[in-house]
Structures are given as structure tokens and as C-alpha cells.
Design a protein around this motif. Structure first.
Motif, short mmCIF file in Angstrom:
data_model
loop_
_atom_site.label_atom_id
_atom_site.label_comp_id
_atom_site.label_asym_id
_atom_site.label_seq_id
_atom_site.Cartn_x
_atom_site.Cartn_y
_atom_site.Cartn_z
N THR A 30 4.99 -9.86 13.70
CA THR A 30 3.83 -9.21 14.31
C THR A 30 4.04 -7.71 14.26
N THR A 31 2.98 -6.96 13.91
CA THR A 31 3.10 -5.53 13.63
C THR A 31 2.20 -4.71 14.54
N ARG A 32 2.79 -3.63 15.08
CA ARG A 32 2.01 -2.63 15.81
C ARG A 32 1.76 -1.46 14.85
N PHE A 33 0.50 -1.18 14.60
CA PHE A 33 0.06 -0.24 13.57
C PHE A 33 -0.17 1.13 14.19
N ASP A 34 0.22 2.18 13.45
CA ASP A 34 -0.04 3.56 13.88
C ASP A 34 -0.26 4.41 12.63
N TYR A 35 -1.53 4.62 12.29
CA TYR A 35 -1.89 5.35 11.07
C TYR A 35 -2.78 6.52 11.45
N ALA A 36 -2.58 7.67 10.82
CA ALA A 36 -3.40 8.85 11.12
C ALA A 36 -3.63 9.68 9.87
N GLU A 37 -4.89 10.08 9.65
CA GLU A 37 -5.26 11.01 8.60
C GLU A 37 -5.52 12.37 9.24
N THR A 38 -5.06 13.44 8.57
CA THR A 38 -5.20 14.78 9.13
C THR A 38 -5.59 15.79 8.05
N HIS A 201 6.32 9.09 0.19
CA HIS A 201 7.71 8.68 0.42
C HIS A 201 7.83 8.19 1.87
N GLY A 202 8.93 7.50 2.16
CA GLY A 202 9.11 6.99 3.51
C GLY A 202 10.48 6.38 3.70
N TYR A 239 -14.66 15.23 -3.39
CA TYR A 239 -14.07 14.24 -2.49
C TYR A 239 -12.58 14.11 -2.76
N TYR A 240 -11.81 13.84 -1.71
CA TYR A 240 -10.38 13.63 -1.86
C TYR A 240 -9.87 12.80 -0.68
N GLU A 241 -8.67 12.29 -0.82
CA GLU A 241 -8.00 11.56 0.27
C GLU A 241 -7.05 12.53 0.97
N PRO A 242 -7.22 12.73 2.28
CA PRO A 242 -6.40 13.73 2.98
C PRO A 242 -4.97 13.25 3.24
N ASP A 243 -4.16 14.17 3.79
CA ASP A 243 -2.81 13.81 4.21
C ASP A 243 -2.87 12.70 5.26
N SER A 244 -1.85 11.83 5.24
CA SER A 244 -1.79 10.78 6.26
C SER A 244 -0.35 10.35 6.48
N GLU A 245 -0.15 9.69 7.60
CA GLU A 245 1.16 9.13 7.95
C GLU A 245 0.97 7.72 8.50
N THR A 246 1.91 6.85 8.17
CA THR A 246 1.96 5.50 8.71
C THR A 246 3.27 5.32 9.47
N LYS A 247 3.16 4.87 10.72
CA LYS A 247 4.34 4.61 11.54
C LYS A 247 4.17 3.23 12.18
#
Length: 259
Positions: A30-38, A201-202, A239-247
């Protein structure tokens, strides 16, 4: 991109037939998701949830000490979307639910260094290739259309760990993997554009706790923390895909069989 894994998978199948000590394992996750685009002004949108909202499983074949390994995981569930729209782009002006599907596969080679004479302290080292896909379907609401995206990439994977035998039946470990993506892309279904993602990367931190039931069978619990940094993409018609992070954090409980 899945074709990248055909060679190590074939080698793994051949190796398992001659291996003295391998294990098969399966776990419920089971996964707790935390994604944000900035962007330069701050948050654009986020995807969050709690444990239980996204669930799945992991299957793995791995040598006890030295050999080829294979792991694949699948997860599906919902997250809470907070963002904006074209007419009202301010973060927080639009809220809905997102349906998610995540697939991750990796394969490679594992070796193990023994740090004491009894073999109770081990340092596993892994090097391999992986593939990750995230299907993101943002649901429509009255007056606002839904929107779909697919993120996927291959990645180089290198890891090191430290595992301790707390007793003859109990083992505790900690593993750290660094991952560098290649051929990273995001497809969106609004215009049909495919963007090339930059500098993806990650890393992944894994803490397994294993309890031996007998010589062949054991049960285990695992905590995973997975981080991805996704750089802004190329521009297509403004149009473009912005910076983002997944935690993301994942809790697993599973069963392992050694042979």
C-alpha cells in the motif's frame, strides 16, 4: 521500453536453473502518494493520499548472495488532486480525484560482501536496469473536462545495503538505491503531445524485517521511501511539462520461499 528487460530476464531464468540458493517472494503493498508540480511562482498542482488508497503487489526472484535478480510491482488506486484550470490556474481553485496505475520492473546482478566471520552481517550490492510507468487520469468535474497523462522511463539502478541477523530467525536490513532515468517522456491526451522530460533521477530507501518460519519459508515486512526529481520538459507550441517531485512511501507484508 519493456524490451530493455528481455536480456536480463532471459539470463535470470537460465541462472535460476543452476542456482544453489534463490528465493521467490510475493507481497501485498500500500502506497502513500506525494506528488507536486512547481514553477517559479510556486505550486501548480499536487497529488496526495493516505495508506490504503493505492494498493498492489510485488513479485521478486533474488539470489541469497550472488546472482541475477528480477522484481516487478504493480499498484492501482486514487489520489486527491489539487490544482487549477486554464480559466483559473491558481493552485487550489480546482479539486478532484485522480485514478493512478504504477508499474515498476527492475532486473540486474547482485553480489554480497560478508562483514564478519559468522555471516550474520552482510552488505548486498546491486546493479541493474529498470522501467517505470505512471498512468495519471484526472477525473472530470461539472464544467471541467478530465485529463490524462502517462509518464514513463527506463533507469539505471545501483544499490548497496547492510543486513544484520538479530537472531537465528530474525533479520533486519537497510538498502539504498540511486536511479538515473533515460528516455524519460510524458504523453498527455489533451493535445496528444509527448514531452521529453529532463534530468530525471531519484533514489529508493528500503528497510526490510524478515522472520524465518523454517529452512525454506519466511515472512517479511518492508518500508520503502521512493523519490524522483523530474525536470521541466521541452516546449511544444508554448506547452511544456513543469518541474515536479515524487515522494512516495510504501508499506509491504509478504511471504518468501527459498530453494
Amino acid at each position: 521500453m519493456n524490451k530493455l528487460l528481455l536480456i536480463p530476464i532471459s539470463l535470470l531464468i537460465a541462472a535460476c536453473g543452476h542456482a544453489d540458493s534463490y528465493s521467490w517472494s510475493v507481497s501485498a503493498d500500500t502506497t502513500r502518494f506525494d506528488y507536486a508540480e512547481t514553477d517559479a511562482s510556486g505550486l501548480i498542482d499536487t497529488e496526495t493520499n493516505d495508506f490504503g488508497d493505492i494498493s498492489g503487489f510485488t513479485l521478486a526472484i533474488e539470489p541469497t548472495n550472488i546472482g541475477l535478480y528480477l522484481q516487478t510491482s504493480y499498484a492501482k488506486g486514487t489520489t486527491d488532486y489539487i490544482g487549477g484550470t486554464n480559466l483559473s490556474p491558481t493552485y487550489g481553485s480546482h479539486r478532484t480525484t485522480t485514478d493512478n496505475r504504477i508499474v515498476d520492473m527492475s532486473a540486474g546482478y547482485k553480489t554480497t560482501a560478508f562483514l564478519d566471520r559468522t555471516g550474520s552481517v552482510k552488505m548486498p550490492i546491486k546493479i541493474g536496469l529498470g522501467y517505470r510507468e505512471w498512468v495519471r487520469d484526472i477525473r472530470s468535474t461539472p464544467g471541467v473536462s478530465g485529463y490524462g497523462e502517462v509518464y514513463d522511463w527506463g533507469y539505471y539502478d545501483i544499490g548497496i545495503g547492510l543486513h544484520f541477523a538479530l537472531s537465528p530467525a530474525v533479520t533486519l536490513g537497510a538498502d539504498a538505491n540511486y536511479r538515473k532515468a533515460f528516455n524519460a517522456q510524458m504523453y498527455e491526451n489533451w493535445h496528444g503531445y509527448t514531452f521529453d522530460l529532463k534530468d530525471v533521477h531519484g533514489y529508493k530507501i528500503t528497510v526490510p524485517l524478515e522472520f524465518a518460519l523454517d529452512r525454506s519459508w519466511s515472512t517479511f515486512m518492508t518500508y520503502n521511501y521512493e523519490y524522483w526529481n523530474i525536470g521541466a520538459s521541452n516546449v511544444i507550441n508554448t506547452y511544456y511539462e513543469p518541474d515536479s517531485e515524487t515522494k512516495n512511501e510504501t508499506l509491504s507484508i509478504g511471504l518468501k520461499y527459498r530453494y
